[in-house]
Write a protein that holds these residues in place. Sequence first.
Motif, PDB file in Angstrom:
ATOM      1  N   MET A   1       1.000  -1.072  -0.313  1.00  0.00           N
ATOM      2  CA  MET A   1      -0.261  -0.051   0.172  1.00  0.00           C
ATOM      3  C   MET A   1       0.955   1.110   0.043  1.00  0.00           C
ATOM      4  SD  MET A   1      -3.205   0.568   2.666  1.00  0.00           S
ATOM      5  CE  MET A   1      -2.647   2.310   3.742  1.00  0.00           C
ATOM      6  N   SER A   2       0.171   2.239  -0.874  1.00  0.00           N
ATOM      7  CA  SER A   2       1.504   3.436  -0.774  1.00  0.00           C
ATOM      8  C   SER A   2       1.325   4.303   0.103  1.00  0.00           C
ATOM      9  CB  SER A   2       1.382   4.488  -1.988  1.00  0.00           C
ATOM     10  OG  SER A   2      -0.053   4.208  -2.299  1.00  0.00           O
ATOM     11  N   PRO A   3       2.123   5.099   0.871  1.00  0.00           N
ATOM     12  CA  PRO A   3       1.969   6.412   1.775  1.00  0.00           C
ATOM     13  C   PRO A   3       0.362   7.665   1.414  1.00  0.00           C
ATOM     14  CG  PRO A   3       4.028   6.123   0.823  1.00  0.00           C
ATOM     15  CD  PRO A   3       2.817   5.174   0.245  1.00  0.00           C
ATOM     16  N   PRO A   4       0.270   8.012   2.094  1.00  0.00           N
ATOM     17  CA  PRO A   4      -1.184   8.652   1.989  1.00  0.00           C
ATOM     18  C   PRO A   4      -0.694   9.927   1.233  1.00  0.00           C
ATOM     19  CG  PRO A   4      -1.864   8.304   4.163  1.00  0.00           C
ATOM     20  CD  PRO A   4      -0.444   8.006   3.765  1.00  0.00           C
ATOM     21  N   PHE A   5       0.393  10.698   1.399  1.00  0.00           N
ATOM     22  CA  PHE A   5       0.929  11.757   1.150  1.00  0.00           C
ATOM     23  C   PHE A   5       1.049  11.488  -0.551  1.00  0.00           C
ATOM     24  CE2 PHE A   5       5.420  10.220   1.151  1.00  0.00           C
ATOM     25  CZ  PHE A   5       5.572  10.071   2.176  1.00  0.00           C
ATOM     26  N   SER A   6       1.193   9.686  -0.922  1.00  0.00           N
ATOM     27  CA  SER A   6       1.910   9.324  -2.292  1.00  0.00           C
ATOM     28  C   SER A   6       0.923  10.200  -3.430  1.00  0.00           C
ATOM     29  CB  SER A   6       2.635   8.305  -2.601  1.00  0.00           C
ATOM     30  OG  SER A   6       1.077   7.187  -2.467  1.00  0.00           O
ATOM     31  N   SER A   9      -3.987  14.170  -4.887  1.00  0.00           N
ATOM     32  CA  SER A   9      -4.746  14.756  -4.437  1.00  0.00           C
ATOM     33  C   SER A   9      -4.285  15.282  -3.283  1.00  0.00           C
ATOM     34  CB  SER A   9      -6.632  13.867  -4.669  1.00  0.00           C
ATOM     35  OG  SER A   9      -6.178  12.412  -4.101  1.00  0.00           O
ATOM     36  N   THR A  10      -3.966  14.008  -2.533  1.00  0.00           N
ATOM     37  CA  THR A  10      -3.534  14.281  -1.037  1.00  0.00           C
ATOM     38  C   THR A  10      -2.494  15.392  -1.116  1.00  0.00           C
ATOM     39  OG1 THR A  10      -4.347  12.382  -0.107  1.00  0.00           O
ATOM     40  CG2 THR A  10      -3.301  13.632   1.388  1.00  0.00           C
ATOM     41  N   LEU A  11      -1.367  15.253  -1.479  1.00  0.00           N
ATOM     42  CA  LEU A  11      -0.953  16.065  -1.902  1.00  0.00           C
ATOM     43  C   LEU A  11      -1.077  17.895  -2.364  1.00  0.00           C
ATOM     44  CD1 LEU A  11       2.953  16.502  -0.751  1.00  0.00           C
ATOM     45  CD2 LEU A  11       3.400  16.105  -3.519  1.00  0.00           C
ATOM     46  N   GLU A  12      -1.653  17.425  -3.224  1.00  0.00           N
ATOM     47  CA  GLU A  12      -2.108  18.987  -3.987  1.00  0.00           C
ATOM     48  C   GLU A  12      -3.109  19.665  -2.989  1.00  0.00           C
ATOM     49  OE1 GLU A  12      -1.479  20.397  -6.309  1.00  0.00           O
ATOM     50  OE2 GLU A  12       0.208  18.543  -6.734  1.00  0.00           O
ATOM     51  N   ALA A  13      -4.216  18.919  -2.342  1.00  0.00           N
ATOM     52  CA  ALA A  13      -4.424  19.585  -1.151  1.00  0.00           C
ATOM     53  C   ALA A  13      -3.591  20.160   0.032  1.00  0.00           C
ATOM     54  CB  ALA A  13      -6.359  18.500  -0.779  1.00  0.00           C
ATOM     55  N   ALA A  19      -5.876  21.555   5.575  1.00  0.00           N
ATOM     56  CA  ALA A  19      -5.287  21.442   7.137  1.00  0.00           C
ATOM     57  C   ALA A  19      -5.357  20.292   6.915  1.00  0.00           C
ATOM     58  CB  ALA A  19      -5.945  22.192   8.441  1.00  0.00           C
ATOM     59  N   ASP A  20      -6.301  19.086   6.565  1.00  0.00           N
ATOM     60  CA  ASP A  20      -6.484  17.705   7.433  1.00  0.00           C
ATOM     61  C   ASP A  20      -5.262  16.926   5.970  1.00  0.00           C
ATOM     62  OD1 ASP A  20      -8.184  17.700   8.973  1.00  0.00           O
ATOM     63  OD2 ASP A  20      -9.774  17.358   7.845  1.00  0.00           O
ATOM     64  N   ALA A  21      -4.658  17.540   5.251  1.00  0.00           N
ATOM     65  CA  ALA A  21      -3.717  16.941   4.684  1.00  0.00           C
ATOM     66  C   ALA A  21      -2.990  17.201   4.782  1.00  0.00           C
ATOM     67  CB  ALA A  21      -4.397  17.488   3.009  1.00  0.00           C
ATOM     68  N   ILE A  22      -2.954  18.455   5.393  1.00  0.00           N
ATOM     69  CA  ILE A  22      -0.767  18.716   5.351  1.00  0.00           C
ATOM     70  C   ILE A  22      -0.737  18.086   7.294  1.00  0.00           C
ATOM     71  CG2 ILE A  22       0.271  20.696   6.912  1.00  0.00           C
ATOM     72  CD1 ILE A  22      -1.508  22.552   5.159  1.00  0.00           C
ATOM     73  N   LEU A  23      -1.915  17.856   7.884  1.00  0.00           N
ATOM     74  CA  LEU A  23      -2.128  16.970   9.338  1.00  0.00           C
ATOM     75  C   LEU A  23      -1.260  15.781   8.401  1.00  0.00           C
ATOM     76  CD1 LEU A  23      -1.976  17.026  12.383  1.00  0.00           C
ATOM     77  CD2 LEU A  23      -4.142  16.069  11.900  1.00  0.00           C
ATOM     78  N   THR A  24      -1.726  14.926   7.796  1.00  0.00           N
ATOM     79  CA  THR A  24      -1.816  13.724   7.203  1.00  0.00           C
ATOM     80  C   THR A  24      -0.524  13.567   6.915  1.00  0.00           C
ATOM     81  OG1 THR A  24      -4.377  13.013   6.536  1.00  0.00           O
ATOM     82  CG2 THR A  24      -2.382  11.650   5.021  1.00  0.00           C
ATOM     83  N   LEU A  25       0.256  14.302   5.792  1.00  0.00           N
ATOM     84  CA  LEU A  25       2.108  14.969   5.236  1.00  0.00           C
ATOM     85  C   LEU A  25       2.602  14.754   6.790  1.00  0.00           C
ATOM     86  CD1 LEU A  25       3.232  15.034   2.811  1.00  0.00           C
ATOM     87  CD2 LEU A  25       3.352  17.433   3.777  1.00  0.00           C
ATOM     88  N   LEU A  26       2.466  15.303   7.651  1.00  0.00           N
ATOM     89  CA  LEU A  26       2.906  15.158   8.937  1.00  0.00           C
ATOM     90  C   LEU A  26       3.068  14.287   9.515  1.00  0.00           C
ATOM     91  CD1 LEU A  26       2.578  18.847   9.733  1.00  0.00           C
ATOM     92  CD2 LEU A  26       4.176  18.221   8.354  1.00  0.00           C
ATOM     93  N   LYS A  27       2.212  13.721   9.532  1.00  0.00           N
ATOM     94  CA  LYS A  27       1.846  12.264  10.546  1.00  0.00           C
ATOM     95  C   LYS A  27       2.509  11.100  10.103  1.00  0.00           C
ATOM     96  CE  LYS A  27      -1.900  12.605  13.528  1.00  0.00           C
ATOM     97  NZ  LYS A  27      -3.375  12.388  13.837  1.00  0.00           N
TER      98      LYS A  27
END
Length: 73
Positions: A1-6, A9-13, A19-27
């Motif tokens: 499974m690939s990381p969510p930030f890959s 759409s998540t990275l662009e968000a 804010a939710d996408a940034i939090l996902t990226l950081l976590k």
Amino acid sequence: MSPPFSSPSTLEAAIGGDADAILTLLKTSQPDIRRYARRTCRTTSDVEDAVQETLWIVYRRIGRLQRAGAFSL
């Protein structure tokens, strides 16, 4: 499974300020940042400082990312 930030759409968000996408990226990034810091820092305190500083820089500069590959692992 690939990381969510890959997901483009998540990275662009995140780059767009979601804010939710940034939090996902950081976590999602934190364990890899911590592993790298453990290999390069001398003390546990330095590791914690390096992780915190790195995550803070990513947070502050997320809108300036130009390459989605910046977070590919």
